[in-house]
Motif scaffolding. Sequence first.
Motif, PDB file in Angstrom:
ATOM      1  N   GLY A 173       0.835  -1.192   0.000  1.00  0.00           N
ATOM      2  CA  GLY A 173       0.000   0.000   0.000  1.00  0.00           C
ATOM      3  C   GLY A 173       0.871   1.243   0.000  1.00  0.00           C
ATOM      4  N   PRO A 174       0.251   2.406   0.087  1.00  0.00           N
ATOM      5  CA  PRO A 174       1.033   3.646   0.091  1.00  0.00           C
ATOM      6  C   PRO A 174       1.866   3.791   1.363  1.00  0.00           C
ATOM      7  N   ALA A 175       2.974   4.488   1.242  1.00  0.00           N
ATOM      8  CA  ALA A 175       3.858   4.830   2.368  1.00  0.00           C
ATOM      9  C   ALA A 175       4.323   3.604   3.140  1.00  0.00           C
ATOM     10  N   GLY A 176       4.627   2.508   2.423  1.00  0.00           N
ATOM     11  CA  GLY A 176       5.174   1.319   3.060  1.00  0.00           C
ATOM     12  C   GLY A 176       4.175   0.460   3.809  1.00  0.00           C
ATOM     13  N   THR A 177       2.886   0.741   3.666  1.00  0.00           N
ATOM     14  CA  THR A 177       1.877  -0.068   4.345  1.00  0.00           C
ATOM     15  C   THR A 177       1.605  -1.336   3.539  1.00  0.00           C
ATOM     16  N   GLU A 178       0.900  -2.257   4.152  1.00  0.00           N
ATOM     17  CA  GLU A 178       0.479  -3.474   3.479  1.00  0.00           C
ATOM     18  C   GLU A 178      -1.032  -3.614   3.651  1.00  0.00           C
ATOM     19  N   VAL A 179      -1.710  -3.988   2.587  1.00  0.00           N
ATOM     20  CA  VAL A 179      -3.154  -4.199   2.652  1.00  0.00           C
ATOM     21  C   VAL A 179      -3.447  -5.654   2.336  1.00  0.00           C
ATOM     22  N   GLU A 180      -4.532  -6.165   2.923  1.00  0.00           N
ATOM     23  CA  GLU A 180      -4.943  -7.551   2.715  1.00  0.00           C
ATOM     24  C   GLU A 180      -6.439  -7.591   2.461  1.00  0.00           C
ATOM     25  N   GLU A 220     -14.328 -10.736  -7.485  1.00  0.00           N
ATOM     26  CA  GLU A 220     -14.720  -9.587  -6.669  1.00  0.00           C
ATOM     27  C   GLU A 220     -14.277  -9.851  -5.247  1.00  0.00           C
ATOM     28  N   SER A 221     -14.007  -8.769  -4.521  1.00  0.00           N
ATOM     29  CA  SER A 221     -13.621  -8.934  -3.128  1.00  0.00           C
ATOM     30  C   SER A 221     -14.865  -9.320  -2.332  1.00  0.00           C
ATOM     31  N   VAL A 222     -14.648 -10.023  -1.230  1.00  0.00           N
ATOM     32  CA  VAL A 222     -15.766 -10.437  -0.388  1.00  0.00           C
ATOM     33  C   VAL A 222     -16.168  -9.263   0.501  1.00  0.00           C
ATOM     34  N   ALA A 223     -17.395  -9.292   0.955  1.00  0.00           N
ATOM     35  CA  ALA A 223     -17.917  -8.216   1.803  1.00  0.00           C
ATOM     36  C   ALA A 223     -17.026  -8.020   3.024  1.00  0.00           C
ATOM     37  N   GLY A 224     -16.792  -6.776   3.376  1.00  0.00           N
ATOM     38  CA  GLY A 224     -15.997  -6.437   4.547  1.00  0.00           C
ATOM     39  C   GLY A 224     -14.501  -6.403   4.307  1.00  0.00           C
ATOM     40  N   SER A 225     -14.062  -6.608   3.073  1.00  0.00           N
ATOM     41  CA  SER A 225     -12.628  -6.592   2.776  1.00  0.00           C
ATOM     42  C   SER A 225     -12.064  -5.181   2.869  1.00  0.00           C
ATOM     43  N   GLN A 226     -10.778  -5.096   3.206  1.00  0.00           N
ATOM     44  CA  GLN A 226     -10.078  -3.815   3.312  1.00  0.00           C
ATOM     45  C   GLN A 226     -10.036  -3.116   1.951  1.00  0.00           C
ATOM     46  N   ILE A 227      -9.961  -3.883   0.873  1.00  0.00           N
ATOM     47  CA  ILE A 227      -9.989  -3.362  -0.495  1.00  0.00           C
ATOM     48  C   ILE A 227     -11.267  -3.880  -1.139  1.00  0.00           C
ATOM     49  N   GLN A 228     -12.106  -2.980  -1.615  1.00  0.00           N
ATOM     50  CA  GLN A 228     -13.295  -3.374  -2.351  1.00  0.00           C
ATOM     51  C   GLN A 228     -12.948  -3.318  -3.835  1.00  0.00           C
ATOM     52  N   SER A 229     -13.028  -4.462  -4.503  1.00  0.00           N
ATOM     53  CA  SER A 229     -12.657  -4.497  -5.913  1.00  0.00           C
ATOM     54  C   SER A 229     -13.468  -5.536  -6.661  1.00  0.00           C
ATOM     55  N   GLU A 230     -13.467  -5.352  -7.963  1.00  0.00           N
ATOM     56  CA  GLU A 230     -14.007  -6.352  -8.866  1.00  0.00           C
ATOM     57  C   GLU A 230     -13.268  -6.185 -10.176  1.00  0.00           C
ATOM     58  N   GLY A 231     -13.165  -7.271 -10.922  1.00  0.00           N
ATOM     59  CA  GLY A 231     -12.443  -7.148 -12.173  1.00  0.00           C
ATOM     60  C   GLY A 231     -12.625  -8.349 -13.062  1.00  0.00           C
ATOM     61  N   HIS A 272      -9.841  -5.351 -16.927  1.00  0.00           N
ATOM     62  CA  HIS A 272     -10.804  -4.354 -16.456  1.00  0.00           C
ATOM     63  C   HIS A 272     -10.857  -4.503 -14.946  1.00  0.00           C
ATOM     64  N   MET A 273     -10.680  -3.400 -14.220  1.00  0.00           N
ATOM     65  CA  MET A 273     -10.707  -3.493 -12.767  1.00  0.00           C
ATOM     66  C   MET A 273     -11.298  -2.217 -12.182  1.00  0.00           C
ATOM     67  N   ASN A 274     -12.160  -2.369 -11.200  1.00  0.00           N
ATOM     68  CA  ASN A 274     -12.716  -1.261 -10.428  1.00  0.00           C
ATOM     69  C   ASN A 274     -12.367  -1.531  -8.969  1.00  0.00           C
ATOM     70  N   TYR A 275     -11.885  -0.512  -8.269  1.00  0.00           N
ATOM     71  CA  TYR A 275     -11.601  -0.729  -6.858  1.00  0.00           C
ATOM     72  C   TYR A 275     -11.671   0.579  -6.084  1.00  0.00           C
ATOM     73  N   THR A 276     -11.928   0.418  -4.808  1.00  0.00           N
ATOM     74  CA  THR A 276     -11.912   1.544  -3.883  1.00  0.00           C
ATOM     75  C   THR A 276     -10.745   1.309  -2.932  1.00  0.00           C
ATOM     76  N   PRO A 277      -9.666   2.088  -3.061  1.00  0.00           N
ATOM     77  CA  PRO A 277      -8.518   1.893  -2.180  1.00  0.00           C
ATOM     78  C   PRO A 277      -8.827   2.370  -0.772  1.00  0.00           C
ATOM     79  N   PRO A 278      -8.006   1.966   0.201  1.00  0.00           N
ATOM     80  CA  PRO A 278      -8.193   2.524   1.542  1.00  0.00           C
ATOM     81  C   PRO A 278      -8.143   4.048   1.447  1.00  0.00           C
TER      82      PRO A 278
END
Length: 191
Positions: free
Chosen positions: A80-87, A104-115, A132-138
């Motif tokens: 992730g940004p600034a040396g972070t890690e996302v799961e 697609e990401s499962v409900a409640g995931s830190q990253i909401q995505s589908e592609g 093709h990918m859509n996502y909402t980053p942290p």
Amino acid sequence: VGLAGLGLAARGVANLDLKTLLGMSSRRDAIRIHKAININAPIDELYRFWSNYENLPRFMEHVKEVKNLGNGRWHWKAAGPAGTEVEWDSVTTRQIPNQELAWESVAGSQIQSEGMVQFRENPNGGTRITVHMNYTPPAGVLGHAVATLIGRNPKQEMDTDLARLKSLFEDGETTVGGQKLNRQDLAGATS
């Protein structure tokens, strides 16, 4: 005050409500990526390689690890940004051999995505891969803007990742995270 001003400016430029801008809405298309590349390699090899998501860290530098949880579910770890890690966890929603993969990401995931990744034979040989990918980053679009300012633009990263995949299959080697990967290292990954 400066951060509030940045938030208001981002809201005005993006023309999104504050919840979506901060990644707190259920809207899953805050960031859209659409990329395509032609690779001079057989469609079945590329499809087999990509359909095992555990192979993705071999050419996607920001993807650190993908584990198969079974039943079409996958656990992802990414930089992730600034040396972070996302799961997050995802589920495969469609799989058509040698044609298409969707997730697609499962409900409640830190990253909401589908592609979706599509594989098409080129008339002149080789394979055209379209992502093709859509996502909402942290932190939503605002987080994406900050990440871009510090040099992490997912759209540019996808270009570089696909170029690495092309190099791996066409030239027989690529470099990911400072480590060289050769085509022979893929034994079993494409069979």
